[in-house]
Design an enzyme around this catalytic site. Sequence first.
Site, short mmCIF file in Angstrom:
data_model
loop_
_atom_site.label_atom_id
_atom_site.label_comp_id
_atom_site.label_asym_id
_atom_site.label_seq_id
_atom_site.Cartn_x
_atom_site.Cartn_y
_atom_site.Cartn_z
N GLU A 79 -14.13 15.12 -9.65
CA GLU A 79 -14.74 13.90 -9.93
C GLU A 79 -16.32 13.97 -10.00
O GLU A 79 -16.84 14.62 -9.45
CB GLU A 79 -14.62 12.99 -8.90
CG GLU A 79 -13.00 12.34 -8.91
CD GLU A 79 -12.56 11.42 -9.85
OE1 GLU A 79 -13.36 11.34 -10.82
OE2 GLU A 79 -11.51 11.53 -10.16
N ARG A 89 -6.87 -2.69 -6.54
CA ARG A 89 -5.55 -3.12 -7.33
C ARG A 89 -4.55 -3.58 -6.42
O ARG A 89 -3.79 -4.64 -6.51
CB ARG A 89 -5.10 -2.05 -8.35
CG ARG A 89 -4.17 -2.78 -9.42
CD ARG A 89 -3.74 -1.48 -10.31
NE ARG A 89 -3.50 -0.13 -9.51
CZ ARG A 89 -2.52 0.38 -9.07
NH1 ARG A 89 -1.38 -0.65 -9.10
NH2 ARG A 89 -2.40 1.33 -8.36
N CYS A 142 -10.51 6.30 -2.54
CA CYS A 142 -10.88 7.76 -3.06
C CYS A 142 -12.39 7.44 -3.39
O CYS A 142 -13.08 8.21 -2.98
CB CYS A 142 -10.06 8.37 -4.18
SG CYS A 142 -8.53 8.69 -3.45
N HIS A 166 -9.32 14.67 -7.67
CA HIS A 166 -8.12 13.82 -7.72
C HIS A 166 -6.91 14.76 -8.22
O HIS A 166 -7.36 15.51 -9.24
CB HIS A 166 -8.05 12.80 -8.60
CG HIS A 166 -8.39 11.51 -7.81
ND1 HIS A 166 -9.58 10.52 -8.23
CD2 HIS A 166 -7.64 10.55 -6.89
CE1 HIS A 166 -9.39 9.58 -7.46
NE2 HIS A 166 -8.56 9.46 -6.89
N1 PCA Z 1 -5.69 8.10 -3.76
C1 PCA Z 1 -6.22 6.66 -3.70
C2 PCA Z 1 -6.40 6.45 -2.26
C3 PCA Z 1 -5.63 7.40 -1.57
C4 PCA Z 1 -5.16 8.58 -2.52
O1 PCA Z 1 -4.75 9.53 -2.13
C5 PCA Z 1 -7.26 6.72 -4.59
O2 PCA Z 1 -7.29 7.20 -5.77
O3 PCA Z 1 -8.22 5.54 -4.64
#
Ligand code: PCA
Length: 204
Positions: A79, A89, A142, A166
Amino acid sequence: MEKILVTGFEPFGGEQTNPSWEVANALPTVIAGRAVVCERIPVSFRRGPAAVLNAIRRENPSVVLCLGQAGGRAKVTPEFVGINYADARISDNDGAQPQGMRLSAGAPDAYFSTLPVRAMAQAMIDAGVPAAVSYSAGTYVCNAVLFSALHALATSHSAVRAGFVHVPYSPEQACQLSKVTPSLPIALVLRGIVSGLECACAWG
Ligand code: PCA
């Protein structure tokens, strides 16, 4: 020995597993001559960022990499930026659902990751792992964890470098879904994260 802190999340949104924790928990104990410490983080706007900051204080790492699940993505995605905004959401694991609000009044609108995200994505690709830089970590927990970690490190003038990656659903998760959904095997994602961390450590 210097340390690398890697965090992964507990399951959320009705899932039984979270690939981010499966990967964090499977990392080797040493990468690029640094000890790897991993920590499982609650999917909570209130407790998640605090858990990461506590782990940073406790472990005093030189590099921090937080991992999270991004269901629907087909690639491992470092990211670029964390934004000062929440718009959930679905409820988090505490039942909280902040919508359309700043994470921190008075803090900057956004922070760029202090990890070399373009080089890390390329290192992952060179290792045979589908990867790309992402320019949005979303507006859920996240992003809140990434923003809070970067804000805390920036305001304390810390030299610690931090970022977020991610990861897609695991094949086991995708099998449970009725819609056609991308996934990557945990072992492949793991190889990508190791390559990304080696790149981040070599960078400075
Ligand atoms: N993904 C979520 C929160 C925890 C996770 O593993 C996110 O993308 O915000």
